[in-house]
Design a protein around this motif. Structure first.
Motif, PDB file in Angstrom:
ATOM      1  N   CYS A 154     -18.386  12.001   5.864  1.00  0.00           N
ATOM      2  CA  CYS A 154     -18.198  13.408   5.376  1.00  0.00           C
ATOM      3  C   CYS A 154     -17.761  14.225   7.051  1.00  0.00           C
ATOM      4  O   CYS A 154     -18.833  14.214   7.630  1.00  0.00           O
ATOM      5  N   CYS A 155     -16.803  14.951   7.012  1.00  0.00           N
ATOM      6  CA  CYS A 155     -15.849  15.190   5.898  1.00  0.00           C
ATOM      7  C   CYS A 155     -14.414  14.987   6.472  1.00  0.00           C
ATOM      8  O   CYS A 155     -14.412  15.243   7.571  1.00  0.00           O
ATOM      9  N   ASP A 156     -13.517  14.943   5.740  1.00  0.00           N
ATOM     10  CA  ASP A 156     -12.009  14.752   6.189  1.00  0.00           C
ATOM     11  C   ASP A 156     -11.526  16.444   6.610  1.00  0.00           C
ATOM     12  O   ASP A 156     -12.492  17.217   6.442  1.00  0.00           O
ATOM     13  N   ARG A 160     -13.669  17.036   2.346  1.00  0.00           N
ATOM     14  CA  ARG A 160     -13.827  15.952   1.333  1.00  0.00           C
ATOM     15  C   ARG A 160     -14.812  14.794   1.543  1.00  0.00           C
ATOM     16  O   ARG A 160     -14.562  14.441   2.774  1.00  0.00           O
ATOM     17  N   GLN A 162     -15.187  10.779   2.023  1.00  0.00           N
ATOM     18  CA  GLN A 162     -14.144   9.865   2.071  1.00  0.00           C
ATOM     19  C   GLN A 162     -15.303   8.461   1.716  1.00  0.00           C
ATOM     20  O   GLN A 162     -16.181   8.283   2.586  1.00  0.00           O
ATOM     21  N   GLY A 165     -12.655   5.116   2.921  1.00  0.00           N
ATOM     22  CA  GLY A 165     -11.505   5.200   3.317  1.00  0.00           C
ATOM     23  C   GLY A 165     -10.619   6.164   2.368  1.00  0.00           C
ATOM     24  O   GLY A 165      -9.304   6.844   2.753  1.00  0.00           O
ATOM     25  N   ALA A 166     -11.114   6.165   1.348  1.00  0.00           N
ATOM     26  CA  ALA A 166     -10.488   6.928   0.185  1.00  0.00           C
ATOM     27  C   ALA A 166     -11.006   8.096   0.023  1.00  0.00           C
ATOM     28  O   ALA A 166     -12.302   8.380  -0.003  1.00  0.00           O
ATOM     29  N   PRO A 167     -10.058   9.367  -0.006  1.00  0.00           N
ATOM     30  CA  PRO A 167     -10.886  10.714  -0.296  1.00  0.00           C
ATOM     31  C   PRO A 167     -11.392  10.957  -1.701  1.00  0.00           C
ATOM     32  O   PRO A 167     -10.588  10.337  -2.483  1.00  0.00           O
TER      33      PRO A 167
END
Length: 257
Positions: A154-156, A160, A162, A165-167
């Protein structure tokens, strides 16, 4: 003289009849009292058996749980009574990302209290098992965000989470909350879970125990069960709505296309 003798005879002849009526009334009274005592004993035995049955059902199948705080709003509100499915993870399956679970935070969220009164804890635990009292201070309800092997960041750029690697678009978050105000980058050890509340700005969860022994990770064996239903208030009775927020998350070590 004859008249007086006749009266005396009638009086004497009525005495046994009066005595019989008294004995009959006394017998009926004793019978009614005995029936009342039997009814009370049956009621007591039935009540005790009912409580034992409910406690056994609560111990092994479904347990009511009173929500004491707003850390899971809007999914769960203060005063809600939820029903925790204790069989959800008994047959080989484990907690999954997105599950809302109740767990014992002893050793992860709270230190073990060696001075606790066992009798008091037993009474409180029984009341909590019936949904009549707040749960013990060691019981928590949170959402599973990371399972063993996951990397949770956290966070992108869009605030968001992740996971691997995926949100993750957490539509269940409390309005106005972000995924987390405090950044973190952790890998969840096997056999443990990373737990967060839906009301992130009001939730004390795994983030608050990063520096504690265990790093805020909750052992899977400490999970009591999955929250599957809302049992109170009447307007909210029904199954707990699931989430597809983690559908795009791959298993640890797998690349995203």
């Amino acid at each position: 003289m004859d008249t007086q003798a006749e009266h005396s005879e009638r009086d004497r002849s009525s005495e046994p009849h009066a005595g019989s009526e008294e004995r009959s009334r006394s017998s009926r009274f004793r019978g009614a009292a005995a029936s009342l005592r039997r009814w009370r004993r049956r009621l007591l035995v039935g009540g005790v058996a009912g409580v034992v049955a409910v406690l056994l059902f609560s111990a092994f199948v479904v347990q009511p749980f009173l929500i004491p705080s707003g850390s899971m709003e809007p999914t769960l509100r203060v005063g809600d009574r939820v029903l925790v499915n204790k069989l959800a993870y008994r047959f080989g399956s484990g907690p999954e990302r997105g599950d809302v679970v109740v767990f014992d935070g002893t050793g992860s969220f709270v230190r073990e209290d060696l001075d606790a009164n066992p009798v008091g804890e037993l009474v409180r635990g029984a009341a909590a098992s019936l949904g009549l009292a707040e749960p013990p201070d060691t019981d928590f309800v949170k959402r599973v965000v990371g399972v063993g092997g996951d990397r949770v960041v956290c966070c992108d750029a869009r605030d968001r989470l992740q996971v691997n690697g995926a949100p993750v678009d957490e539509t269940y978050l409390h309005p106005g909350d972000t995924a987390s105000r405090a950044p973190f980058d952790i890998v969840v050890p096997q056999g443990t879970l990373w737990m967060l509340g839906d009301h992130r700005s009001r939730s004390s969860d795994s983030r608050d125990h990063l520096g504690s022994p265990g790093g805020g990770m909750v052992p899977v064996e400490r999970v009591i069960g999955r929250v599957d239903w809302l049992g109170w208030p009447p307007a909210r009775i029904g199954g707990l709505e699931g989430t597809g927020a983690f559908d795009g998350v791959r298993a640890p070590g797998r690349a995203h296309g």
